[in-house]
Write a protein that holds these residues in place. Sequence first.
Motif, mmCIF file in Angstrom:
data_model
loop_
_atom_site.group_PDB
_atom_site.id
_atom_site.type_symbol
_atom_site.label_atom_id
_atom_site.label_comp_id
_atom_site.label_asym_id
_atom_site.label_seq_id
_atom_site.Cartn_x
_atom_site.Cartn_y
_atom_site.Cartn_z
ATOM 1 N N VAL A 290 0.847 -1.186 0.000
ATOM 2 C CA VAL A 290 0.000 0.000 0.000
ATOM 3 C C VAL A 290 0.888 1.243 0.000
ATOM 4 N N ASP A 291 0.555 2.176 -0.868
ATOM 5 C CA ASP A 291 1.232 3.479 -0.933
ATOM 6 C C ASP A 291 0.261 4.529 -0.412
ATOM 7 N N LEU A 292 0.507 5.015 0.805
ATOM 8 C CA LEU A 292 -0.331 6.058 1.401
ATOM 9 C C LEU A 292 0.172 7.431 0.979
ATOM 10 N N CYS A 293 -0.728 8.414 0.930
ATOM 11 C CA CYS A 293 -0.367 9.774 0.499
ATOM 12 C C CYS A 293 0.319 9.702 -0.867
ATOM 13 N N SER A 294 -0.331 9.025 -1.806
ATOM 14 C CA SER A 294 0.339 8.620 -3.046
ATOM 15 C C SER A 294 0.618 9.768 -4.003
ATOM 16 N N GLY A 295 -0.083 10.904 -3.859
ATOM 17 C CA GLY A 295 0.145 12.008 -4.783
ATOM 18 C C GLY A 295 -0.199 11.605 -6.213
ATOM 19 N N ASN A 296 0.718 11.841 -7.131
ATOM 20 C CA ASN A 296 0.474 11.438 -8.522
ATOM 21 C C ASN A 296 0.958 10.022 -8.801
ATOM 22 N N GLY A 297 1.148 9.239 -7.740
ATOM 23 C CA GLY A 297 1.446 7.817 -7.888
ATOM 24 C C GLY A 297 2.904 7.469 -8.079
ATOM 25 N N ALA A 298 3.805 8.411 -7.842
ATOM 26 C CA ALA A 298 5.218 8.186 -8.154
ATOM 27 C C ALA A 298 5.791 6.983 -7.420
ATOM 28 N N VAL A 299 5.597 6.905 -6.106
ATOM 29 C CA VAL A 299 6.197 5.810 -5.343
ATOM 30 C C VAL A 299 5.618 4.471 -5.783
ATOM 31 N N ALA A 300 4.302 4.407 -5.949
ATOM 32 C CA ALA A 300 3.670 3.160 -6.390
ATOM 33 C C ALA A 300 4.178 2.739 -7.759
ATOM 34 N N LEU A 301 4.291 3.685 -8.671
ATOM 35 C CA LEU A 301 4.750 3.371 -10.025
ATOM 36 C C LEU A 301 6.195 2.917 -10.032
ATOM 37 N N PHE A 302 7.059 3.608 -9.288
ATOM 38 C CA PHE A 302 8.454 3.202 -9.235
ATOM 39 C C PHE A 302 8.603 1.856 -8.520
ATOM 40 N N ALA A 303 7.759 1.603 -7.529
ATOM 41 C CA ALA A 303 7.807 0.323 -6.816
ATOM 42 C C ALA A 303 7.463 -0.839 -7.734
ATOM 43 N N SER A 304 6.639 -0.581 -8.730
ATOM 44 C CA SER A 304 6.215 -1.656 -9.636
ATOM 45 C C SER A 304 7.393 -2.281 -10.371
ATOM 46 N N SER A 305 8.491 -1.541 -10.492
ATOM 47 C CA SER A 305 9.677 -2.092 -11.157
ATOM 48 C C SER A 305 10.553 -2.889 -10.192
ATOM 49 N N GLN A 306 10.186 -2.889 -8.887
ATOM 50 C CA GLN A 306 10.953 -3.595 -7.872
ATOM 51 C C GLN A 306 10.306 -4.921 -7.451
#
Length: 251
Positions: free
Chosen positions: A52-68
């Motif tokens: 879960v990515d809280l306070c996701s904003g424009n999704g940067a952390v979630a999107l970058f995490a998808s490559s990990q």
Amino acid sequence: MENPHLLENERIDQLFSTDVKIIQNRDVFSYSIDSVLLSRFPKYPQKNGLIVDLCSGNGAVALFASSQTKSSILAIELQERLADMAKRSVKLNQLDQQVTVVQDDLKNLLQHVPRSQVDLIVCNPPYFKASDTSKKNLSEHYLLARHEITTNLDEICQVSQQGLKSNGRLALVHRPDRFLEIIDTLKTYKLAPKRVQFVYPKNHKEANMLLIEAIKDGSMDGFKILPPLIIHKDNGDYTDEIFEIYYGKRN
């Protein structure tokens, strides 16, 4: 890769060490290095996990995490405009099967995931306590993203305790001047701090950022302070470590 629908003043940026592209708007919200570093900090479950990515904003952390990781990722963002950008970035990268964006208050996390079933929560929260002076010269979008108006550190830790499974992890990026408060708040919600890394703009400068990871129901033993992370050389160029994060290894 789909052709995205871009609104006025939006652009597409890419973290060149990955294939991830992200929709940005400087007037509304653009990710900063704190999101990039947070996405590289935790140990990810590799498959069949829930992130879960809280306070996701424009999704940067979630999107970058998808490559990990191949685990499912749920991104929660309160602001409709930012959540919409994140949803379109998910489609742009054809990540619909892995990343889901929900526009909601993070306090409603358990309406979207089962209690005590999340493997990892990442959060780039508002750093600053709200005050009359802090609210000047900011757009509404940046105001809510940077200041503890709609959520705060205590609420984030409480919600994380509810969502994480036992031995699940919470990873935060935050400000060093709130380090002691962060430690105390984590411990209040039975989140044992395990790793911290201080980030410095340049060598011989004070730290201006920290990354911290805690484990739900973990032992208070074994806390580690990682080597410092320095962003810029004295001449202003990225250090080798930061250059590799942004652009990949030098040839």
